[in-house]
Design a protein around this motif. Sequence first.
Motif, PDB file in Angstrom:
ATOM      1  N   VAL A  41       0.843  -1.203   0.000  1.00 46.69           N
ATOM      2  CA  VAL A  41       0.000   0.000   0.000  1.00 46.69           C
ATOM      3  C   VAL A  41       0.877   1.251   0.000  1.00 46.69           C
ATOM      4  O   VAL A  41       0.594   2.220  -0.716  1.00 46.69           O
ATOM      5  N   VAL A  42       1.949   1.239   0.775  1.00 46.52           N
ATOM      6  CA  VAL A  42       2.878   2.379   0.799  1.00 46.52           C
ATOM      7  C   VAL A  42       3.467   2.599  -0.589  1.00 46.52           C
ATOM      8  O   VAL A  42       3.507   3.732  -1.089  1.00 46.52           O
ATOM      9  N   PHE A  43       3.918   1.512  -1.220  1.00 47.60           N
ATOM     10  CA  PHE A  43       4.442   1.616  -2.579  1.00 47.60           C
ATOM     11  C   PHE A  43       3.373   2.162  -3.533  1.00 47.60           C
ATOM     12  O   PHE A  43       3.657   3.013  -4.374  1.00 47.60           O
ATOM     13  N   ALA A  44       2.157   1.645  -3.425  1.00 48.80           N
ATOM     14  CA  ALA A  44       1.079   2.066  -4.330  1.00 48.80           C
ATOM     15  C   ALA A  44       0.774   3.549  -4.170  1.00 48.80           C
ATOM     16  O   ALA A  44       0.572   4.250  -5.177  1.00 48.80           O
ATOM     17  N   LEU A  45       0.719   4.031  -2.950  1.00 48.43           N
ATOM     18  CA  LEU A  45       0.463   5.459  -2.740  1.00 48.43           C
ATOM     19  C   LEU A  45       1.539   6.304  -3.403  1.00 48.43           C
ATOM     20  O   LEU A  45       1.228   7.298  -4.074  1.00 48.43           O
ATOM     21  N   ALA A  46       2.792   5.944  -3.224  1.00 49.47           N
ATOM     22  CA  ALA A  46       3.886   6.708  -3.822  1.00 49.47           C
ATOM     23  C   ALA A  46       3.872   6.612  -5.348  1.00 49.47           C
ATOM     24  O   ALA A  46       4.140   7.597  -6.035  1.00 49.47           O
ATOM     25  N   ALA A  47       3.544   5.437  -5.871  1.00 45.69           N
ATOM     26  CA  ALA A  47       3.562   5.243  -7.323  1.00 45.69           C
ATOM     27  C   ALA A  47       2.377   5.897  -8.020  1.00 45.69           C
ATOM     28  O   ALA A  47       2.535   6.547  -9.046  1.00 45.69           O
ATOM     29  N   PHE A  48       1.201   5.725  -7.462  1.00 43.46           N
ATOM     30  CA  PHE A  48      -0.011   6.169  -8.154  1.00 43.46           C
ATOM     31  C   PHE A  48      -0.486   7.558  -7.737  1.00 43.46           C
ATOM     32  O   PHE A  48      -0.969   8.317  -8.574  1.00 43.46           O
ATOM     33  N   ARG A  74      18.041  18.595  -6.133  1.00 43.88           N
ATOM     34  CA  ARG A  74      16.724  17.958  -6.202  1.00 43.88           C
ATOM     35  C   ARG A  74      16.779  16.910  -7.296  1.00 43.88           C
ATOM     36  O   ARG A  74      17.633  16.943  -8.170  1.00 43.88           O
ATOM     37  N   GLU A  75      15.827  15.972  -7.237  1.00 42.93           N
ATOM     38  CA  GLU A  75      15.751  14.978  -8.305  1.00 42.93           C
ATOM     39  C   GLU A  75      14.326  14.874  -8.820  1.00 42.93           C
ATOM     40  O   GLU A  75      13.364  15.174  -8.115  1.00 42.93           O
ATOM     41  N   ASP A  76      14.233  14.461 -10.063  1.00 40.55           N
ATOM     42  CA  ASP A  76      12.945  14.321 -10.728  1.00 40.55           C
ATOM     43  C   ASP A  76      12.124  13.235 -10.040  1.00 40.55           C
ATOM     44  O   ASP A  76      12.650  12.179  -9.681  1.00 40.55           O
ATOM     45  N   ALA A  77      10.837  13.482  -9.882  1.00 42.32           N
ATOM     46  CA  ALA A  77       9.959  12.525  -9.208  1.00 42.32           C
ATOM     47  C   ALA A  77       9.581  11.335 -10.090  1.00 42.32           C
ATOM     48  O   ALA A  77       9.295  10.254  -9.569  1.00 42.32           O
ATOM     49  N   ALA A  78       9.581  11.502 -11.403  1.00 37.26           N
ATOM     50  CA  ALA A  78       9.104  10.431 -12.284  1.00 37.26           C
ATOM     51  C   ALA A  78       9.882   9.123 -12.121  1.00 37.26           C
ATOM     52  O   ALA A  78       9.266   8.057 -11.986  1.00 37.26           O
ATOM     53  N   PRO A  79      11.219   9.131 -12.110  1.00 36.19           N
ATOM     54  CA  PRO A  79      11.930   7.862 -11.905  1.00 36.19           C
ATOM     55  C   PRO A  79      11.645   7.248 -10.531  1.00 36.19           C
ATOM     56  O   PRO A  79      11.564   6.026 -10.404  1.00 36.19           O
ATOM     57  N   VAL A  80      11.487   8.090  -9.528  1.00 36.96           N
ATOM     58  CA  VAL A  80      11.195   7.593  -8.182  1.00 36.96           C
ATOM     59  C   VAL A  80       9.816   6.942  -8.158  1.00 36.96           C
ATOM     60  O   VAL A  80       9.630   5.868  -7.580  1.00 36.96           O
ATOM     61  N   ARG A  81       8.844   7.579  -8.808  1.00 40.25           N
ATOM     62  CA  ARG A  81       7.504   6.985  -8.869  1.00 40.25           C
ATOM     63  C   ARG A  81       7.547   5.644  -9.596  1.00 40.25           C
ATOM     64  O   ARG A  81       6.887   4.689  -9.198  1.00 40.25           O
ATOM     65  N   PHE A  82       8.325   5.565 -10.668  1.00 42.46           N
ATOM     66  CA  PHE A  82       8.459   4.306 -11.388  1.00 42.46           C
ATOM     67  C   PHE A  82       9.073   3.240 -10.476  1.00 42.46           C
ATOM     68  O   PHE A  82       8.607   2.097 -10.457  1.00 42.46           O
ATOM     69  N   SER A  83      10.093   3.614  -9.714  1.00 42.08           N
ATOM     70  CA  SER A  83      10.713   2.634  -8.818  1.00 42.08           C
ATOM     71  C   SER A  83       9.720   2.171  -7.749  1.00 42.08           C
ATOM     72  O   SER A  83       9.735   1.002  -7.351  1.00 42.08           O
ATOM     73  N   GLN A  84       8.841   3.063  -7.314  1.00 41.93           N
ATOM     74  CA  GLN A  84       7.816   2.681  -6.357  1.00 41.93           C
ATOM     75  C   GLN A  84       6.807   1.714  -7.005  1.00 41.93           C
ATOM     76  O   GLN A  84       6.299   0.808  -6.342  1.00 41.93           O
ATOM     77  N   LEU A  85       6.545   1.910  -8.291  1.00 45.15           N
ATOM     78  CA  LEU A  85       5.672   0.990  -9.023  1.00 45.15           C
ATOM     79  C   LEU A  85       6.302  -0.403  -9.093  1.00 45.15           C
ATOM     80  O   LEU A  85       5.624  -1.416  -8.874  1.00 45.15           O
ATOM     81  N   VAL A  86       7.595  -0.448  -9.366  1.00 43.33           N
ATOM     82  CA  VAL A  86       8.301  -1.736  -9.399  1.00 43.33           C
ATOM     83  C   VAL A  86       8.257  -2.381  -8.017  1.00 43.33           C
ATOM     84  O   VAL A  86       7.982  -3.582  -7.889  1.00 43.33           O
ATOM     85  N   GLY A 128      15.232   0.979  -9.649  1.00 47.36           N
ATOM     86  CA  GLY A 128      14.044   1.354 -10.413  1.00 47.36           C
ATOM     87  C   GLY A 128      14.270   2.606 -11.235  1.00 47.36           C
ATOM     88  O   GLY A 128      13.802   2.715 -12.376  1.00 47.36           O
ATOM     89  N   CYS A 129      15.024   3.558 -10.679  1.00 49.82           N
ATOM     90  CA  CYS A 129      15.334   4.794 -11.407  1.00 49.82           C
ATOM     91  C   CYS A 129      16.227   4.492 -12.614  1.00 49.82           C
ATOM     92  O   CYS A 129      16.062   5.088 -13.682  1.00 49.82           O
ATOM     93  N   GLU A 130      17.161   3.565 -12.432  1.00 49.17           N
ATOM     94  CA  GLU A 130      18.023   3.167 -13.544  1.00 49.17           C
ATOM     95  C   GLU A 130      17.205   2.465 -14.626  1.00 49.17           C
ATOM     96  O   GLU A 130      17.432   2.683 -15.818  1.00 49.17           O
ATOM     97  N   MET A 131      16.252   1.621 -14.215  1.00 50.09           N
ATOM     98  CA  MET A 131      15.356   0.968 -15.182  1.00 50.09           C
ATOM     99  C   MET A 131      14.562   2.025 -15.943  1.00 50.09           C
ATOM    100  O   MET A 131      14.407   1.927 -17.159  1.00 50.09           O
ATOM    101  N   TYR A 132      14.054   3.019 -15.222  1.00 48.61           N
ATOM    102  CA  TYR A 132      13.288   4.104 -15.833  1.00 48.61           C
ATOM    103  C   TYR A 132      14.131   4.803 -16.906  1.00 48.61           C
ATOM    104  O   TYR A 132      13.657   5.053 -18.011  1.00 48.61           O
ATOM    105  N   ALA A 133      15.382   5.126 -16.572  1.00 46.68           N
ATOM    106  CA  ALA A 133      16.260   5.812 -17.527  1.00 46.68           C
ATOM    107  C   ALA A 133      16.511   4.951 -18.760  1.00 46.68           C
ATOM    108  O   ALA A 133      16.497   5.455 -19.896  1.00 46.68           O
ATOM    109  N   LEU A 134      16.738   3.643 -18.552  1.00 45.16           N
ATOM    110  CA  LEU A 134      16.961   2.749 -19.693  1.00 45.16           C
ATOM    111  C   LEU A 134      15.728   2.651 -20.587  1.00 45.16           C
ATOM    112  O   LEU A 134      15.834   2.690 -21.812  1.00 45.16           O
TER     113      LEU A 134
END
Length: 149
Positions: A41-48, A74-86, A128-134
Amino acid sequence: MSVSDPQLDPRGVRFAAALTTVVLAIVLLTGSGWLLAAQAVVFALAAFAGPRFAPYPLLFRTFVAPRLSPPTEREDAAPVRFSQLVGFVFALVGTIGYLTGLAALGVVATAFALVAAFLNAAFGFCLGCEMYALIHRFRTDRTTQGASA
């Protein structure tokens, strides 16, 4: 995933990864599918919903960040959200494993999530952030090749 997410304090991301590491280690020690479900649930909240609505970043913003100097980067939130999805996917698979009696599935999925969380917490390396970048690079290359063909 929203483009309007604010930039994130990397220290908050590592704090969340540290808490996640502790929770996942407890799951491995206890075999608690319900605790892993709570982490899912914690992951889902951060991802979605985004990091603003997830409990670990909220704890960081409320209790830790006020005691620190302002972030120098600062860092972009999109890769972090993707890592939370993973992380959510691994936690969901692990939860299903634990709660249906397939403990080996629960252990393996939880262990993979734990390794990723630990790498981020201890070394600032976000798998997850590295996966997002790839994935982003691959999609950009494919789009560029398609446009030139």
